[in-house]
Design a protein around this motif. Structure first.
Motif, PDB file in Angstrom:
ATOM      1  N   VAL A  33       0.842  -1.203   0.000  1.00  0.00           N
ATOM      2  CA  VAL A  33       0.000   0.000   0.000  1.00  0.00           C
ATOM      3  C   VAL A  33       0.876   1.251   0.000  1.00  0.00           C
ATOM      4  N   VAL A  34       1.957   1.233   0.762  1.00  0.00           N
ATOM      5  CA  VAL A  34       2.876   2.370   0.771  1.00  0.00           C
ATOM      6  C   VAL A  34       3.418   2.628  -0.632  1.00  0.00           C
ATOM      7  N   ALA A  35       3.803   1.561  -1.324  1.00  0.00           N
ATOM      8  CA  ALA A  35       4.318   1.720  -2.685  1.00  0.00           C
ATOM      9  C   ALA A  35       3.258   2.311  -3.606  1.00  0.00           C
ATOM     10  N   ALA A  36       2.010   1.847  -3.460  1.00  0.00           N
ATOM     11  CA  ALA A  36       0.936   2.349  -4.313  1.00  0.00           C
ATOM     12  C   ALA A  36       0.661   3.824  -4.040  1.00  0.00           C
ATOM     13  N   LEU A  37       0.652   4.210  -2.776  1.00  0.00           N
ATOM     14  CA  LEU A  37       0.416   5.611  -2.427  1.00  0.00           C
ATOM     15  C   LEU A  37       1.564   6.496  -2.902  1.00  0.00           C
ATOM     16  N   ALA A  38       2.780   5.978  -2.797  1.00  0.00           N
ATOM     17  CA  ALA A  38       3.928   6.742  -3.279  1.00  0.00           C
ATOM     18  C   ALA A  38       3.848   6.950  -4.780  1.00  0.00           C
ATOM     19  N   ALA A  39       3.480   5.894  -5.497  1.00  0.00           N
ATOM     20  CA  ALA A  39       3.366   6.006  -6.956  1.00  0.00           C
ATOM     21  C   ALA A  39       2.271   6.995  -7.342  1.00  0.00           C
ATOM     22  N   ARG A  40       1.172   6.993  -6.571  1.00  0.00           N
ATOM     23  CA  ARG A  40       0.061   7.902  -6.879  1.00  0.00           C
ATOM     24  C   ARG A  40       0.390   9.358  -6.539  1.00  0.00           C
TER      25      ARG A  40
END
Length: 373
Positions: A33-40
């Motif tokens: 989830v952290v990776a997804a939020l960072a990408a977004r």
């Protein structure tokens, strides 16, 4: 927080499109989830996984932070997000700084906390260097703690969800590391994180959390210690404080201070607990609960994040213990009222409210002389 909102932890100085975030990815739902939020957020995002110990492959099951399946899960998440993913082999460093230390601490009659040693070494020190080498503006992890900007700089605080708080295990985080680290999940409850994973279409949304120490198959740490240190199961005596033999044991590795179960002794006038372990004589010294009362503990390897703070504080001496009022005086944690089950090898972590002031390793304790429990 909805999936389209940029976490405050990712609001870096300057345009995010020109920033680079490295995410420590274990293959679990939190770091995904952290990776997804960072990408977004619009920043360039890179996922990094450390190959430490392939426990999952060894025992044929999932649920361990370093397993081969977890690396595949991390890669799959990165593929879905369209971000780069790198795997670095740090197995040798992990064995030396975490696994060998784990075994040696038990042989020395102490109770180790390998998760803290892992954070001090591979997870933060090694990843910190890797992130810097990759030109990152910050390193983000899925830990449940909060990074708060205080008057004197970044502070480490407990997570908003007390059931998930991991601040005890991160007491050794240095100020330089804290300045560079980001913990975007610290303000969220775990159920919301799983909801975010589902909303973001991540395949790990329902993946179970890891329960065991990652390199200990099925939680049987004694078997691992025996494998690494064949002399670990040297038998010895169980004695009371007067030296009277009450029974026998099959190795110090089976005991920790405050333990009651597994003693298998007779003739005690009341329930007895492990008071201390003597690695020289191989004796397990036991006594009544009142003899476990500790008034102070000397700590070593102190890491201080509290600046010049000198106000009221609390201390936590086990990961599941409640913080209790205490003072920090010349390397000693002095408890306001006697504390029980304080074990050498564990950590004493100091707090001012929710803020982590620092902590250190319990080296020895000072007994409180009590007439009764």
């Amino acid at each position: 927080m909805c999936a389209g909102v940029i976490p405050a932890d990712f609001q870096l100085a300057g345009p995010l499109a020109k920033r680079r975030i490295v995410v420590a990815m274990s293959g679990g739902v939190d770091s995904s989830v952290v990776a997804a939020l960072a990408a977004r957020s619009g920043a360039e995002t890179i996922g990094v996984t450390l190959q430490l110990y392939d426990h999952g492959e060894a025992v044929g099951r999932a649920g361990s932070c370093c397993a081969g399946r977890d690396i595949r899960d991390a890669r799959a998440v990165c593929d879905r997000l369209g971000i780069a993913h790198y795997v670095f082999d740090h197995a040798s460093s992990f064995r030396e700084t975490v696994i060998d230390d784990f075994a040696d601490e038990y042989l020395a009659g102490r109770t180790p906390i390998p998760c803290v040693k892992c954070n001090m070494g591979p997870k933060f020190t090694d990843l910190f260097a890797l992130a810097r080498d990759l030109g990152a503006d910050c390193l983000a992890t899925g830990h449940y703690v909060r990074r708060v900007e205080g008057p004197a700089g970044a502070e480490l605080h407990r997570a908003a969800d007390p059931a998930r708080d991991q601040s005890y295990f991160l007491f050794a985080t240095t100020q330089a590391q804290l300045d560079f680290l980001r913990f975007p999940l610290g303000g969220l409850p775990k159920p919301r994180v799983r909801e975010l994973a589902a909303e973001l279409g991540l395949g790990v949304a329902a993946k179970p959390d890891s329960q065991d120490i990652c390199f200990v198959p099925d939680g049987d740490y004694a078997s691992l210690v025996k494998k690494l240190r064949p002399d670990a199961e040297t038998h010895g005596a169980i004695v009371d404080e007067s030296g009277r033999t009450l029974g026998a044991h099959k190795g110090l590795i089976h005991f920790t201070v405050g333990q009651r179960r597994g003693l298998e002794i007779g003739g005690a006038p009341e329930p007895y607990y492990v008071l201390r372990l003597d690695p020289v004589t191989r004796e397990v010294i036991v006594g009544p609960k009142r003899a476990l009362a500790v008034r102070a503990a000397r700590i070593e390897g102190v890491n201080w994040l509290g600046g010049d703070y000198a106000g009221p504080m609390t201390a936590k001496v086990r990961s599941l213990a409640k913080p209790v009022p205490a003072r920090f005086v010349e390397g000693r944690v002095v408890f306001e009222t006697p504390e029980y089950g304080v074990a050498p090898g564990q950590a004493a972590v100091l707090y001012a409210g929710d803020r982590v002031l620092g902590g250190g390793w319990i080296a020895e304790t000072e007994r409180a002389e009590l007439a009764s429990v």
